[in-house]
Design an enzyme around this catalytic site. Sequence first.
Site, short mmCIF file in Angstrom:
data_model
loop_
_atom_site.label_atom_id
_atom_site.label_comp_id
_atom_site.label_asym_id
_atom_site.label_seq_id
_atom_site.Cartn_x
_atom_site.Cartn_y
_atom_site.Cartn_z
N TRP A 165 -26.69 19.17 12.92
CA TRP A 165 -27.34 20.48 12.92
C TRP A 165 -28.80 20.37 12.52
CZ3 TRP A 165 -25.26 23.87 15.77
CH2 TRP A 165 -23.87 23.83 15.99
N ASP A 236 -30.43 25.89 6.07
CA ASP A 236 -29.27 26.33 6.84
C ASP A 236 -28.03 26.11 5.97
OD1 ASP A 236 -27.13 26.70 8.55
OD2 ASP A 236 -27.82 25.25 10.06
N LYS A 260 -18.08 30.74 9.21
CA LYS A 260 -17.45 29.65 8.48
C LYS A 260 -16.71 30.16 7.23
CE LYS A 260 -19.88 26.68 11.05
NZ LYS A 260 -19.32 25.77 12.06
#
Length: 425
Positions: A165, A236, A260
């Site tokens: 990511w 993030d 999530k």
Amino acid sequence: PALRECSHPFASIMATVNMSALQNAATARAACPAKRVRASTARVHSARRAVVKCVAAPDAPSETKIFNFSAGPAVLPQEVLKTAQAEMTDWHGSGMSVMEMSHRGGEFKSIIEKAEADLRTLLDIPENYKVLFVQGGASTQFAAIPLNLTKDSSATADHILTGAWGKKAIAEAKKFCNAHTAATSAETNFDTIPPIDSWNLTEGAAYVHTCSNETIGGVEYKEDPIIATGAPLVTDMSSNFLSKPIDVSKYGVIYAGAQKNVGPSGVTILIVREDLIGNARPECPTMLDWATMANDGSLYNTPPSYGIYMCGLTFQYLLDQGGLAEIQKKNEAKAAILYKTIETSDGFYSCPVDPAYRSLMNVPFRVVPNELEGEFLEEAKKLGLLQLKGHRSVGGIRASIYNAMPQDGVEALVQLMLEFKEKHA
């Protein structure tokens, strides 16, 4: 009746809707020409058969308790789902589902304001930070961040690269500025986090970007980084958001996809220090300019209203559990059980991540030999242990054990691991 006896969480709602449709058809039969009624009734019965098939034939036997280890969208607290179920067709006596409400109405305004207030309480968010509920996923922020925080394409943004990511964030930032990789663990296949004293930070950088938990690789920061250059820290937090207390004041921007640990997909949460808002580049699209949402309380356009409502229910649930310090204790206990099983397996299971940075949320591991992993996943599925296959880019097995994963789910996985090892070792 079959729907009302079904254990599926939405079966009772479907039964009510289905019965209403049948009753309406019966009323029509008394007043309408037979041909029209037959067509109407046929459509109702066709819909009824589809609903019965949907709720009465789940993928796993109804007596099997399901534990969902998906990396996202992921498991939500049962208490949250049951509250949403009870309020599905009538929120607090309004006669409306949250899905039907105007986002300009008083009902939804109370929902989004409470969600923000509870989130501020959970994280002890300072007053000089804005909370924004936006759309587009965390990946959209890969572009929004440089467009809001850099003056032009010549500006430099430092990135700490620790996994997949972080790599995507760099690739997107390069379209808008000089995205400099100040530190990386790529040489060891992203199995650790580079020590902060090794970061080659740029003096005058617009910001420093990190990913607090790499969902695919299972690498997690254990402390809030302090940036020596004074540049805003942008992080993030999609896959470990609200899994533990953090010091928000150490960050310039926190962003996280909800799917999530917080709610359904479709909501992205931003926590932005106020001095970093209102500086967007002229070419920044209106919907990516943080000031757009900040100035309108996240209601510039129609928001992902039901998703925000679900996030609010989760925030309330976490407060009821005693807050993030208590949640962290539970998460540490769950992860400890799983990692101990891997470490004491005499090499039958292996985890590639540096023990100092192993994630509490996403636990990747391999079966040795790897050829046994397909059989392991099949055995897990039979036992109701679902979504354990590792990410397609790395393979193996990955257990995502977010806040809502109960400890008995982890214990069920461990029991399988022990039995599988006994069978094959």
